[in-house]
Design a protein around this motif. Structure first.
Motif, mmCIF file in Angstrom:
data_model
loop_
_atom_site.group_PDB
_atom_site.id
_atom_site.type_symbol
_atom_site.label_atom_id
_atom_site.label_comp_id
_atom_site.label_asym_id
_atom_site.label_seq_id
_atom_site.Cartn_x
_atom_site.Cartn_y
_atom_site.Cartn_z
ATOM 1 N N LEU A 113 8.921 14.159 -3.971
ATOM 2 C CA LEU A 113 8.895 13.531 -5.293
ATOM 3 C C LEU A 113 8.523 14.568 -6.337
ATOM 4 O O LEU A 113 7.627 15.387 -6.112
ATOM 5 N N VAL B 47 19.893 13.112 1.072
ATOM 6 C CA VAL B 47 18.719 13.983 0.939
ATOM 7 C C VAL B 47 18.599 14.885 2.166
ATOM 8 O O VAL B 47 18.756 14.411 3.299
ATOM 9 N N LEU C 2 21.059 3.275 -4.013
ATOM 10 C CA LEU C 2 20.467 3.379 -5.359
ATOM 11 C C LEU C 2 20.729 2.115 -6.157
ATOM 12 O O LEU C 2 21.854 1.619 -6.201
ATOM 13 N N ALA D 73 2.436 4.425 -2.638
ATOM 14 C CA ALA D 73 1.707 5.329 -3.532
ATOM 15 C C ALA D 73 1.168 4.590 -4.759
ATOM 16 O O ALA D 73 0.033 4.808 -5.183
ATOM 17 N N GLY E 41 0.833 -1.211 0.000
ATOM 18 C CA GLY E 41 0.000 0.000 0.000
ATOM 19 C C GLY E 41 0.859 1.248 0.000
ATOM 20 O O GLY E 41 0.633 2.173 0.771
#
Ligand SMILES: Cc1cc2nc3c(=O)[nH]c(=O)nc-3n(C[C@H](O)[C@H](O)[C@H](O)COP(=O)(O)OP(=O)(O)OC[C@H]3O[C@@H](n4cnc5c(N)ncnc54)[C@H](O)[C@@H]3O)c2cc1C
Length: 386
Positions: A51, A186, A267, A16, A14
């Motif tokens: 995002l 980030v 990544l 996005a 569940g």
């Protein structure tokens, strides 16, 4: 298994993408999420994961009633993008048509919440804290067994359980993964000058640095840096990190002040040659992992969700949701988009990761060549806006 009419679909995951598929799909849908129930979002707290959403994503989220649920004041419009080489002179620019936007920057938790609301409105049932024991799929449909002994039967199982997909593994769908030598660092900053809708990216010898505008005078950075550089960045005290980020971006927004924790994400490129078997299909990161340098991972996932929902809606009365022929139609329809994105991001990562003496000159010349060729810019801008 059900015959004509609505099919039963179980979505594992569940996030996005799984929730967006649940909202888009006209079948009877149950979503199984391993994580806890999503808490009400604190109006002040800012999610460090942001995002960049494309025009295609915005259209899709509008169709399923999720875009309207996003708090508009927490979205930042990107009206211009600047891509810089590492010689201080090469640069590529894209601008949105007057009154339009190239992309929108959204916080991950607010996005997921809005989509979850839309999925519930459409009647999807969403269970959290679910522990999967096993999954199986075949021509007669799929079966999901939970650790508490519950057995769920469905016409179609959708694996939306992220890049380390358990569904993918249990169904025996092969995946090849390549770990990039970079880690994404980030963080958010307050800026002396507001970013005013401009997204910036630098292809530097020490990694690929993106500055994404947030509302007001704030921005989010993603610095895809080699391990040693990422370790060093993450260990800097806040003032030193702010100066390092400011200088790496030529002080384009003046002085910076760190305004969040500093997070790191590994990544990977994950290729999944076959995303379907009879009775089951993968969507989102479960079906493809891409480097975030183009900010396209979740956008690809939303297009998977949209395309799968459409393929199911357009099926003939004789077809069932888990029919292999139908799932293979969906798979073929998505293949070119996913392959193109993986190819381009992987090649760019490789080109900009090269430490050879001439590599810098080649990539800077490449950026200048694209910037002076109107057709190439139109092509790239059109892709960014899909
Ligand atoms: C640093 C960084 C920056 C990025 N920036 C961008 C960007 O700007 N734009 C963009 O488009 N993309 C971006 N991405 C990519 C984007 O974050 C992913 O593509 C996206 O989150 C994938 O969504 P998903 O729903 O497929 O998977 P996930 O978000 O991973 O969701 C999977 C869900 O499945 C659940 N789950 C896992 N296992 C199970 C299980 N066994 N049972 C039940 N549930 C399970 C998880 O709890 C989770 O909720 C970025 C990625 C990184 C790392």
């Amino acid at each position: 298994m059900s015959g004509a009419g609505k099919g039963r679909v179980v979505v594992v995951g569940g996030g996005a993408v799984g929730l967006a598929f649940a909202a888009a799909c006209g079948e009877e849908v149950r979503v199984l999420e391993a994580g806890p129930a999503r808490p009400a979002t604190d109006p002040e707290a800012v999610d460090i994961r942001v995002l960049a959403l494309s025009q295609g994503t915005r259209d899709f989220l509008g169709e399923i009633g999720a875009w309207q649920r996003m708090p508009a004041h927490r979205l930042a419009e990107v009206t211009r993008m600047e891509v810089h080489g590492d010689d201080g002179a090469s640069r590529l620019e894209f601008a949105a048509p007057a009154g339009g936007a190239l992309a929108w920057i959204a916080e991950g938790n607010r996005l997921a919440r809005a989509i979850e609301g839309a999925a519930r409105d459409k009647g999807a049932s969403i269970s959290t804290g679910v522990r999967l024991a096993s999954v199986a799929a075949g021509e007669r449909g799929a079966r999901v067994r939970l650790e508490d002994g519950t057995d769920l039967e469905a016409d179609l199982l959708v694996g939306a359980d992220g890049v380390d997909s358990r569904v993918r593994r249990d169904l025996g769908l092969a995946a090849s993964a390549k770990r990039y030598p970079e880690t994404a660092v980030v963080a958010h900053f307050r800026c002396e000058k507001a970013p005013a809708g401009v997204a910036r990216q630098w292809f530097r010898p020490d990694g690929i640095l993106a500055w994404l505008p947030l509302p007001g005078s704030r921005m989010s950075i993603v610095w895809s840096a080699r391990e040693g550089v990422a370790d060093e960045l993450a260990s800097l005290e806040p003032g030193a990190l702010a100066r390092r980020v400011r200088d790496a971006g030529g002080a384009a927004l003046g002085d910076l002040e760190l305004d969040s924790e500093v997070a790191r994400f590994p990544l990977r490129l994950v290729r999944v040659p076959r995303i379907s078997v009879a009775g089951a299909v993968l969507v989102g990161d479960a079906a493809h992992g891409v480097h975030p340098l183009a900010g396209q991972g979740v956008n690809l996932g939303f297009q998977d969700a949209r395309a799968l929902a459409r393929t199911l809606a357009l099926r003939s009365p004789l077809e069932r949701p888990g029919d292999l022929a139908l799932l293979r139609r969906h798979e073929r329809a998505r293949r070119a988009d996913v392959d193109a994105m993986q190819f381009v991001t992987d090649r760019l990562e490789w080109l900009f990761g090269l430490a050879l003496p001439l590599a810098g000159a080649v990539r800077n010349a490449g950026l200048r060549a694209v910037d002076s060729a109107p057709w190439a810019k139109r092509f790239l801008a059109a892709h960014a806006m899909r």
